[in-house]
Design a protein around this motif. Structure first.
Motif, PDB file in Angstrom:
ATOM      1  N   ILE A  37      17.212  67.083  14.796  1.00  0.00           N
ATOM      2  CA  ILE A  37      18.175  67.772  15.125  1.00  0.00           C
ATOM      3  C   ILE A  37      19.678  67.109  14.910  1.00  0.00           C
ATOM      4  CG2 ILE A  37      19.483  68.489  17.440  1.00  0.00           C
ATOM      5  CD1 ILE A  37      17.001  69.888  16.776  1.00  0.00           C
ATOM      6  N   ARG A  38      19.789  65.690  15.339  1.00  0.00           N
ATOM      7  CA  ARG A  38      21.128  65.167  15.073  1.00  0.00           C
ATOM      8  C   ARG A  38      21.507  65.235  13.468  1.00  0.00           C
ATOM      9  NH1 ARG A  38      22.445  58.885  16.915  1.00  0.00           N
ATOM     10  NH2 ARG A  38      24.448  58.775  16.020  1.00  0.00           N
ATOM     11  N   ARG A 107      23.374  81.145   7.353  1.00  0.00           N
ATOM     12  CA  ARG A 107      22.256  81.095   8.541  1.00  0.00           C
ATOM     13  C   ARG A 107      21.378  79.908   7.948  1.00  0.00           C
ATOM     14  NH1 ARG A 107      18.343  85.869  10.651  1.00  0.00           N
ATOM     15  NH2 ARG A 107      17.024  84.703  11.866  1.00  0.00           N
ATOM     16  N   LEU A 108      20.882  79.003   8.827  1.00  0.00           N
ATOM     17  CA  LEU A 108      20.042  77.941   8.749  1.00  0.00           C
ATOM     18  C   LEU A 108      18.544  78.506   8.519  1.00  0.00           C
ATOM     19  CD1 LEU A 108      21.337  75.311  11.458  1.00  0.00           C
ATOM     20  CD2 LEU A 108      21.868  75.323   8.836  1.00  0.00           C
ATOM     21  N   PRO A 109      17.729  77.782   7.701  1.00  0.00           N
ATOM     22  CA  PRO A 109      16.429  78.026   7.539  1.00  0.00           C
ATOM     23  C   PRO A 109      15.672  78.234   8.761  1.00  0.00           C
ATOM     24  CG  PRO A 109      16.977  76.229   6.029  1.00  0.00           C
ATOM     25  CD  PRO A 109      18.407  76.544   7.217  1.00  0.00           C
ATOM     26  N   ILE A 113      15.859  76.455  12.689  1.00  0.00           N
ATOM     27  CA  ILE A 113      15.873  76.958  13.900  1.00  0.00           C
ATOM     28  C   ILE A 113      14.889  76.712  14.932  1.00  0.00           C
ATOM     29  CG2 ILE A 113      16.184  79.262  15.000  1.00  0.00           C
ATOM     30  CD1 ILE A 113      17.672  80.185  12.404  1.00  0.00           C
ATOM     31  N   ALA A 114      13.570  76.643  14.270  1.00  0.00           N
ATOM     32  CA  ALA A 114      12.277  76.513  15.291  1.00  0.00           C
ATOM     33  C   ALA A 114      12.422  75.191  15.671  1.00  0.00           C
ATOM     34  CB  ALA A 114      11.091  76.575  14.240  1.00  0.00           C
ATOM     35  N   LYS A 118      12.437  74.017  19.622  1.00  0.00           N
ATOM     36  CA  LYS A 118      11.402  73.219  20.070  1.00  0.00           C
ATOM     37  C   LYS A 118      12.150  71.984  21.089  1.00  0.00           C
ATOM     38  CE  LYS A 118       7.973  69.499  18.720  1.00  0.00           C
ATOM     39  NZ  LYS A 118       7.367  69.002  17.438  1.00  0.00           N
ATOM     40  N   TRP A 119      13.352  71.612  20.437  1.00  0.00           N
ATOM     41  CA  TRP A 119      14.277  70.567  20.995  1.00  0.00           C
ATOM     42  C   TRP A 119      14.723  71.167  22.585  1.00  0.00           C
ATOM     43  CZ3 TRP A 119      20.129  70.684  21.310  1.00  0.00           C
ATOM     44  CH2 TRP A 119      20.277  69.194  21.938  1.00  0.00           C
ATOM     45  N   VAL A 120      15.031  72.391  22.704  1.00  0.00           N
ATOM     46  CA  VAL A 120      15.476  72.615  23.722  1.00  0.00           C
ATOM     47  C   VAL A 120      14.408  73.111  24.788  1.00  0.00           C
ATOM     48  CG1 VAL A 120      16.447  75.001  24.871  1.00  0.00           C
ATOM     49  CG2 VAL A 120      17.428  74.244  22.960  1.00  0.00           C
TER      50      VAL A 120
END
Length: 836
Positions: A37-38, A107-109, A113-114, A118-120
């Motif tokens: 994420i970071r 748009r990001l891959p 996004i997945a 997962k992080w959320v």
């Protein structure tokens, strides 16, 4: 603000909104954040949402995403993450392009996004250290005591110049403020620059051009006490002063000559600086010159039939330089006004007023009501004709006013009436012979269409013209066939009469006064739009023009003009632009003089006393020498707003005359030279560099098109007058951080890149300059030795005589290679491209 910019801002806000994270994140969650994420936040968000961005004045929407605290604090739109529930998180919707579109560049891959989903679900674990924000974000609008006390909103503070120990160093009272700060820190200013360096620095600073060898020699030999003053006064009188300082101004107003097609606004700006037009009048004319009656002393041939001066109408071209996209008319009107408010705020007042379009300003005491109170003034005026191109989209047609005086305009109207009468006669005659008249018109059409086809460069244009020609031929064949079958006369007497009348019309057209047309702002809203009339405007909820809220009276921002304002609608039947101009250019306005003084200091010293010249608000930099800023602002007002006098005072100061050399210890103590202990070295701007190359070995020319028959010794127009089109990118200008006609540029960047070196090594302009200068040096009958040639070469390119060791190196190189090669080597040197 354009639709694209607004969308980007909302999406970045969504990305940075606070997540309600679990207090005890699992180790694997933190590891996942650090790995997956970071890095995405760093790559796609930190440019606009980090402490570094805040320090550069580029922080967007108050979001800091480089710390846990920044994420927890959130952005303007509130929480975008619901911990554990990605389906209810605005962030995830934005990444999926379902609500917003984040990131705006693409748009990001799906895998990324997945990872965010997962992080959320994990609760958005994040153990980064909290960092302090540059300023607390407002959650509800209220002008606080702290707001009223902000330095930029205070009246100019008058204080006597400070006492200093080394009074002998001081040449002007402004030097006392600089020296006092240095002495307080136990430091000293640098010594005075040598006369050659000072001459080169000053000539570039005032005219954007290099001094000639003769000018350098004369100054070095002049031992009079006022020798430098004589140089400065001569340069201030040079017509090149207006060209150079006009370019500075155009940077801040997003100048493009595909908008100012006639170039009249640019020429007016140059004249204004050369004539030392008082800055307050300079501003008034640009905001409301069409509403200000011409001065009683103005000659009649310079007064428009409306009573305004021709210069006043031309000056409002600044307001026509708005940037907007071709979108629906009502949305485009909102974009135009937002662009104008952004310009007025940042360029004239040093405030980011446009940040209050969708919500109250999150840092500065500017409310949405303040924004739409100003917007009402500009909604009540228009620069666009209102012409639609398709699907209710507003075209780019701008209001253009012929610069005719009252007598000329009246004469043209009389001629237009005569032309209209003649055209009515033609129409009446054509009705008697419809087929013959149509056939004659078609016959005349073919040569014009075929000429256009010959010049067409795109396949689309060629196809369109071929279709028009085919259609015209079909019509011609149809009429010819009808003539043969019906027997009507091909060349009846009426056609000859029509031809005679058309010749008369052509003669009348020649009698009309011809004048350039200037882009200009006019009273009344954009025709056909939702803001077509003069009047107060509603707040657009969240900035959406389709969601109208409370109507707010036209007035000025409360923090600057106070709470007891009489609404403009009660003071005038006009838009209020004239009142806006008077308020901005008032000596009582605490920002206007400060902002301009800071810009002049920045251009001369290299950095402003306020390092964020277009932002004097909370997120902007505080002045390094606040007392000096106000001292200069008061002198500026006392001089009658004279820019030339302000420039003169700064240039003659001991502060400006300092050498640029800095010791290692001084550089360590003050790497940004905030205390101004020496002169700031700077690179030549793109225009200065190109003009220097063009001038070597050539004479000058004024603002006139360069003809193909020009002699080889004639210099083309200065770079200031070269095409600057928003629809095209000038690659060379971009390489050297040239002007950006789509953006307000408070100061030029100074990047160092490989293409710059490659340009100086290979570009045809540089190669041609080297050839021309080498040939000139060798053919000059006054230069009889190589030592003389090298001496003149150094003076022409570097503005100083060569040293003995440099002469020896040059002789060695030329002996092995060529004069041309050595000249190009000097043109590629740092010393040629930089000012000490």
């Amino acid at each position: 603000m354009s639709m694209g910019r607004r969308t980007i801002r909302w999406l970045l806000v969504a990305l940075g909104a606070a997540a309600q994270v679990s207090a005890q994140a699992a180790d694997d969650g933190i590891e996942f954040f650090e790995k997956s994420i970071r890095p995405i936040l760093v790559q796609h968000c930190y440019e606009c949402h980090s402490q570094a961005a805040a320090e550069k004045g580029k922080l967007q929407a108050g979001l800091l995403l480089d710390s846990k605290q920044g994420v927890l604090t959130g952005g303007e739109s509130g929480p975008a993450i619901v911990a554990g529930k990605p389906d209810k998180s605005l962030l995830i919707g934005a990444l999926k392009y379902e609500s917003y579109e984040m990131p705006p560049k693409g748009r990001l891959p799906a895998s990324v996004i997945a990872d965010f989903e997962k992080w959320v679900k994990m609760g958005a674990p994040d153990l980064r250290e909290a960092m302090s924000a540059p300023a607390p974000r407002r959650t509800a609008f209220q002008i606080t005591a702290e707001d009223w006390a902000h330095w930029a909103f205070q009246s100019l503070h008058k204080s006597p110049p400070p006492k200093v120990h080394d009074a002998a160093w001081v040449r002007d009272d402004l030097d006392r403020y600089v020296l006092a700060k240095l002495e307080q820190a136990g430091r000293r200013p640098s010594g005075e620059a040598d006369r050659a360096a000072l001459m080169r620095r000053t000539t570039f600073a005032l005219t954007g051009l290099a001094p000639t060898p003769e000018e350098i020699a004369a100054f070095i030999a002049d031992d009079r006490s006022d020798g430098f003053e004589r140089v400065v006064d001569r340069l201030l009188k040079s017509p090149e002063f207006g060209v150079h300082w006009g370019r500075h101004w155009l940077d801040g107003v997003r100048y493009a000559d595909n908008i100012d097609k006639s170039g009249e606004y640019r020429r007016w700006v140059v004249r204004a600086f050369n004539d030392d037009l008082p800055y307050d009048k300079f501003l008034k004319l640009q905001i409301a010159g069409d509403l200000i009656p011409a001065d009683e002393t103005a000659p009649a041939d310079r007064v428009h039939e409306s009573g305004a001066s021709l210069d006043g109408i031309t000056a409002t071209g600044m307001m026509s330089l708005a940037v907007w996209e071709q979108v629906g008319r009502d949305l485009a009107v909102a974009e135009i006004v937002d662009s104008q408010i952004d310009l007025v705020g940042r360029q004239l007042l040093g405030l980011t007023l446009a940040c209050a379009r969708c919500h109250d300003h999150k840092f500065d005491p500017i409310s949405t009501k303040d924004y739409y109170s100003l917007a009402g003034v500009l909604f009540s005026s228009h620069i666009a004709t209102g012409k639609l191109i398709a699907d209710d989209r507003l075209g780019t047609d701008l209001v253009e006013v012929p610069l005719l005086n009252a007598e000329q305009a009246a004469a043209n109207r009389t001629l237009d009436e005569q032309i209209a009468e003649a055209e009515e006669k033609i129409a009446s005659l054509a009705k008697k012979i419809p087929q013959a008249a149509k056939l004659a018109d078609l016959t005349k059409t073919f040569p014009d269409l075929e000429a256009q086809l010959a010049k067409a460069t795109t396949s689309a244009n060629k196809k369109k013209l071929n279709e028009q020609i085919a259609k015209a031929k079909a019509e011609q064949e149809k009429l010819t066939a009808d003539q043969k079958s019906s027997g009507w006369e091909v060349n009846p007497p009426e056609l000859q009469e029509i031809a005679t009348i058309r010749a008369e019309i052509a003669d009348l057209q020649k009698q009309k006064f011809k004048a350039p047309s200037a882009v200009s702002i006019r009273e009344g809203g954009v025709p056909g739009s939702n803001r077509a009339k003069i009047g107060d405007a509603p707040i657009y909820l969240r900035g959406e023009y389709t969601r109208e809220g409370e109507i707010v009276p036209r007035r000025f921002p409360t923090i600057l003009a106070g709470e007891m304002q009489i609404p403009l609608g009660e003071r005038t039947q006009q838009s209020g632009r004239r009142e806006l101009a008077e308020w901005i250019a008032s000596a009582e306005n605490p920002l206007t003089a400060r902002v301009m003084v800071n810009r002049v200091w920045q251009q001369l010293i290299g950095r402003g006393l306020v390092r964020s010249p277009d932002n004097f608000g909370k997120l902007g930099e505080r002045p390094t020498h606040p007392e000096l800023l106000d001292h200069l602002a008061q002198r500026f007002l006392a001089s009658g707003w004279s820019v030339k006098q302000l420039v003169r005072e700064i240039v003659l100061s001991a502060t400006f005359r300092q050498a640029s050399f800095v010791s290692a210890e001084e550089a360590r103590l003050d790497p940004d030279n905030a205390a101004i202990s020496h002169m700031n070295r700077r690179r030549l701007t793109y225009e200065e560099l190109r003009d220097s190359l063009l001038r070597l070995g050539r004479t000058t020319s004024e603002d006139a098109p360069t003809t193909t028959s020009a002699a080889a010794t004639e210099m083309p127009r200065r770079t200031m007058y070269e095409a600057l089109d928003r629809r095209k990118t000038d690659v060379t200008a971009a390489i050297f951080d040239g002007p950006d006609s789509k953006a307000i540029v408070p100061f030029r960047a100074e990047t160092t890149t490989a293409p710059q070196a490659l340009f100086l090594m290979n570009n045809a302009l540089v190669v041609d300059t080297a050839k021309r200068l080498a040939a000139q040096l060798q053919k000059d009958p006054q230069l009889t030795t190589d030592s003389q040639r090298l001496d003149r070469l150094w003076l022409l390119t570097l503005g100083r005589p060569p040293e003995t060791e440099e002469m020896e190196t040059a002789f060695g190189f030329i002996g092995k290679h060529s004069w041309e090669g050595f000249v190009q080597a000097l043109l590629g040197s740092n010393e040629f491209a930089y000012l000490d």
